[in-house]
Design a protein around this motif. Structure first.
Motif, PDB file in Angstrom:
ATOM      1  N   SER A 119       0.828  -1.210   0.000  1.00  0.00           N
ATOM      2  CA  SER A 119       0.000   0.000   0.000  1.00  0.00           C
ATOM      3  C   SER A 119       0.858   1.254   0.000  1.00  0.00           C
ATOM      4  N   ARG A 120       1.905   1.255   0.805  1.00  0.00           N
ATOM      5  CA  ARG A 120       2.767   2.432   0.866  1.00  0.00           C
ATOM      6  C   ARG A 120       3.559   2.603  -0.433  1.00  0.00           C
ATOM      7  N   ALA A 121       4.011   1.500  -0.998  1.00  0.00           N
ATOM      8  CA  ALA A 121       4.798   1.581  -2.219  1.00  0.00           C
ATOM      9  C   ALA A 121       3.975   2.117  -3.388  1.00  0.00           C
ATOM     10  N   VAL A 122       2.758   1.633  -3.551  1.00  0.00           N
ATOM     11  CA  VAL A 122       1.939   2.109  -4.674  1.00  0.00           C
ATOM     12  C   VAL A 122       1.455   3.531  -4.405  1.00  0.00           C
ATOM     13  N   GLY A 123       1.325   3.899  -3.129  1.00  0.00           N
ATOM     14  CA  GLY A 123       0.935   5.267  -2.788  1.00  0.00           C
ATOM     15  C   GLY A 123       1.933   6.299  -3.279  1.00  0.00           C
ATOM     16  N   GLU A 124       3.202   5.910  -3.365  1.00  0.00           N
ATOM     17  CA  GLU A 124       4.224   6.818  -3.882  1.00  0.00           C
ATOM     18  C   GLU A 124       4.015   7.134  -5.364  1.00  0.00           C
ATOM     19  N   HIS A 125       3.221   6.334  -6.035  1.00  0.00           N
ATOM     20  CA  HIS A 125       2.898   6.549  -7.446  1.00  0.00           C
ATOM     21  C   HIS A 125       1.487   7.114  -7.621  1.00  0.00           C
ATOM     22  N   GLY A 126       0.866   7.543  -6.533  1.00  0.00           N
ATOM     23  CA  GLY A 126      -0.491   8.059  -6.621  1.00  0.00           C
ATOM     24  C   GLY A 126      -1.535   6.986  -6.820  1.00  0.00           C
ATOM     25  N   LEU A 127      -1.205   5.735  -6.417  1.00  0.00           N
ATOM     26  CA  LEU A 127      -2.112   4.609  -6.614  1.00  0.00           C
ATOM     27  C   LEU A 127      -2.531   4.030  -5.264  1.00  0.00           C
ATOM     28  N   VAL A 210      -0.436 -10.669 -10.095  1.00  0.00           N
ATOM     29  CA  VAL A 210      -0.688  -9.399 -10.772  1.00  0.00           C
ATOM     30  C   VAL A 210      -1.933  -8.804 -10.133  1.00  0.00           C
ATOM     31  N   LEU A 211      -1.772  -7.643  -9.527  1.00  0.00           N
ATOM     32  CA  LEU A 211      -2.846  -7.031  -8.746  1.00  0.00           C
ATOM     33  C   LEU A 211      -3.311  -5.736  -9.386  1.00  0.00           C
ATOM     34  N   ALA A 212      -4.611  -5.548  -9.433  1.00  0.00           N
ATOM     35  CA  ALA A 212      -5.176  -4.303  -9.951  1.00  0.00           C
ATOM     36  C   ALA A 212      -5.042  -3.205  -8.895  1.00  0.00           C
ATOM     37  N   LEU A 213      -4.816  -2.002  -9.349  1.00  0.00           N
ATOM     38  CA  LEU A 213      -4.706  -0.835  -8.479  1.00  0.00           C
ATOM     39  C   LEU A 213      -5.731   0.213  -8.895  1.00  0.00           C
ATOM     40  N   LYS A 214      -6.008   1.112  -7.992  1.00  0.00           N
ATOM     41  CA  LYS A 214      -6.899   2.237  -8.274  1.00  0.00           C
ATOM     42  C   LYS A 214      -6.161   3.543  -8.020  1.00  0.00           C
ATOM     43  N   PRO A 215      -6.641   4.626  -8.629  1.00  0.00           N
ATOM     44  CA  PRO A 215      -6.052   5.928  -8.291  1.00  0.00           C
ATOM     45  C   PRO A 215      -6.259   6.207  -6.809  1.00  0.00           C
ATOM     46  N   GLU A 216      -5.263   6.816  -6.189  1.00  0.00           N
ATOM     47  CA  GLU A 216      -5.382   7.108  -4.765  1.00  0.00           C
ATOM     48  C   GLU A 216      -6.530   8.082  -4.523  1.00  0.00           C
ATOM     49  N   PRO A 217      -7.471   7.720  -3.649  1.00  0.00           N
ATOM     50  CA  PRO A 217      -8.614   8.608  -3.396  1.00  0.00           C
ATOM     51  C   PRO A 217      -8.222   9.755  -2.474  1.00  0.00           C
TER      52      PRO A 217
END
Length: 456
Positions: A119-127, A210-217
């Motif tokens: 969660s923290r890693a993808v958050g750095e990409h706005g995801l 392979v996991l789907a991501l969403k834009p960070e709300p």
């Protein structure tokens, strides 16, 4: 056989990846569930590569040795419990995030990646990776996939199964199979990816996902509403959902749970309430949404409605909810945690029935719930050193399971079946359902080496 097994494992694994000291291997024997039998593993292996996992499974098949896959062992159904003489295959060392793609909105990860770390890693990409079990700081993605985990945000964003696009899986005989896709859409053939999600390691070993991501709300804001009864709180839940609102979180804690959290962490939650409802929105204007939901809570009988003023206050309320199960365990030292999901319209009947069962058996039973999903966690608190109390705990657990089925629910919304609920799975799906699921198991694992004794 144990010596020969270890010798063969050493052919494809480094020495540090093989644990044989009984004092060490016994610490890998079980997860966090009570009343679940566990055996003594012959060996624990901690592979770091797909090839090493394949070697383990080829060795196991050659010698017909059972294999029990494990993640962080935060599970609550005994699904990760060892069987006598088995290989415990711990995947916690396979913890690399292999790829994060903002364009494709996917992450490719190994099974040992911790949920919060992803969660923290993808958050750095706005995801944003939505599934967030209460144990998210320690539980692994592989374990989340194995039990089809949920979390606090399921009411809006759904559960783990909805985010797993594709898998690499090592089968019982050591072959590597890929399922699914990394594209936004895809319907080629049977959906084997979904088959593995929730299979509790009984069909194959997930080594890549392979996991789907969403834009960070936007940052969510939380509202706390106090109610004089569980019925009133559940009425509010029904009004919120019926009104078309889409909260990012809708959680309920009963009086017993609130008091336990206060005792554990001095959170200052209102102990005079019979039920505390937490609602959150991560919309562009969360204050307006909270105001609308607050009005519905008041109409349902809430005695006080308090919206959080900022993100810090919101996080404090969420932390209180995440501490619920730990706090309830501290009451007596042991718990049996139910995971019964019922239709939202039956939520009040479920909570009232649980209260009656607790009174019948003279036990403390706290309830926290993903109320927006109807997913309740009645938690039976008992002293494991008291045989009579342990008996009553088990009997009350079974009555709670039966109540959930009577109300049109399911025995597990997110914790899985494991050892704890095998009998109840058979009751829920019936003999034909069991027969067909066993046939699927036999197709993937003809020698029944993968996590034997679980599910059926």
């Amino acid at each position: 056989m144990s010596r020969t097994l270890v010798e063969l494992l050493r052919d494809g694994l480094p020495d540090e990846a093989i644990l044989t000291d009984p004092d060490v291997t016994s610490s890998y024997a079980h997860d966090m569930a009570s009343f679940c039998e566990a055996g003594e593993p012959a060996v624990v292996v901690l592979p770091r590569t797909v090839e090493q996992v394949q070697h383990v499974m080829r060795t196991a098949t050659e010698l017909r040795v059972p294999v029990v896959p494990q993640g962080a062992r935060t599970g609550l159904s005994g699904a990760a419990n060892a069987s006598d003489g088995c290989i415990v295959l711990s995947l916690v060392k396979m913890d690399r995030i292999l790829e994060i793609s903002p364009v494709d909105r996917i992450a490719v990860v190994e099974p040992g990646v911790v949920n919060a770390a992803l969660s923290r890693a993808v958050g750095e990409h706005g995801l944003y990776y939505p599934p967030d079990p209460s144990s998210w700081e320690t539980c692994t993605i592989g374990g989340n996939i194995g039990t089809a985990s949920g979390g606090l945000c399921c009411v809006k964003y759904g559960v783990t199964a909805e985010y797993v696009l594709g898998l690499d899986v090592v089968l019982a005989d050591g072959r590597l199979m890929s399922t699914g896709r990394r594209t936004a859409k895809g319907v080629a053939g049977y959906d084997l990816t979904r088959l593995f999600v929730g299979s509790e390691g009984s069909l194959g070993i997930v080594v890549r996902a392979v996991l789907a991501l969403k834009p960070e709300p936007p940052q969510q804001l939380v509202l706390a509403a106090e109610f004089p009864s569980a019925q009133a709180a559940c009425d509010a839940v029904c009004k919120i959902m019926e009104g078309g609102h889409v909260p990012s979180l809708l959680e309920l804690m009963d009086r017993t749970t609130v008091k336990a959290v206060n005792a554990l962490a001095q959170m200052g939650l209102p102990e005079t309430t019979e039920a505390l409802l937490l609602a959150a929105f991560d919309t562009p204007d969360p204050a307006a949404d909270l105001a609308a939901v607050g009005a519905l809570c008041e109409a349902a009988g809430a005695t006080q409605v308090v919206p959080a003023e900022d993100a810090a206050e919101s996080e404090m309320l969420l932390q209180a909810r995440r501490l619920s199960l730990t706090a309830l365990e501290a009451i007596k030292g042991s718990t049996m945690i139910d995971d019964v999901c019922v239709p939202r319209s039956k939520l009040a009947e479920m909570l009232e029935g649980v209260e009656r069962i607790g009174e019948k058996y003279d036990l403390t039973v706290g309830v926290c719930a993903h109320a927006g999903d109807g997913n309740t966690h009645p938690t039976v608190c008992f002293d494991a050193a008291d045989p009579d109390e342990g008996r009553r705990a088990r009997e009350s657990f079974d009555e709670i399971m039966a109540l959930g089925l009577e109300l049109g629910g399911t025995i597990t919304g997110e914790h899985g079946v494991g050892v704890l609920k095998k009998e109840w799975l058979a009751r829920e799906i019936g003999p034909v359902g069991v027969e067909m699921q066993q046939a699927v198991k036999a197709a993937f694992d003809p020698h029944s080496l993968l996590n034997p004794g679980k599910l059926f």
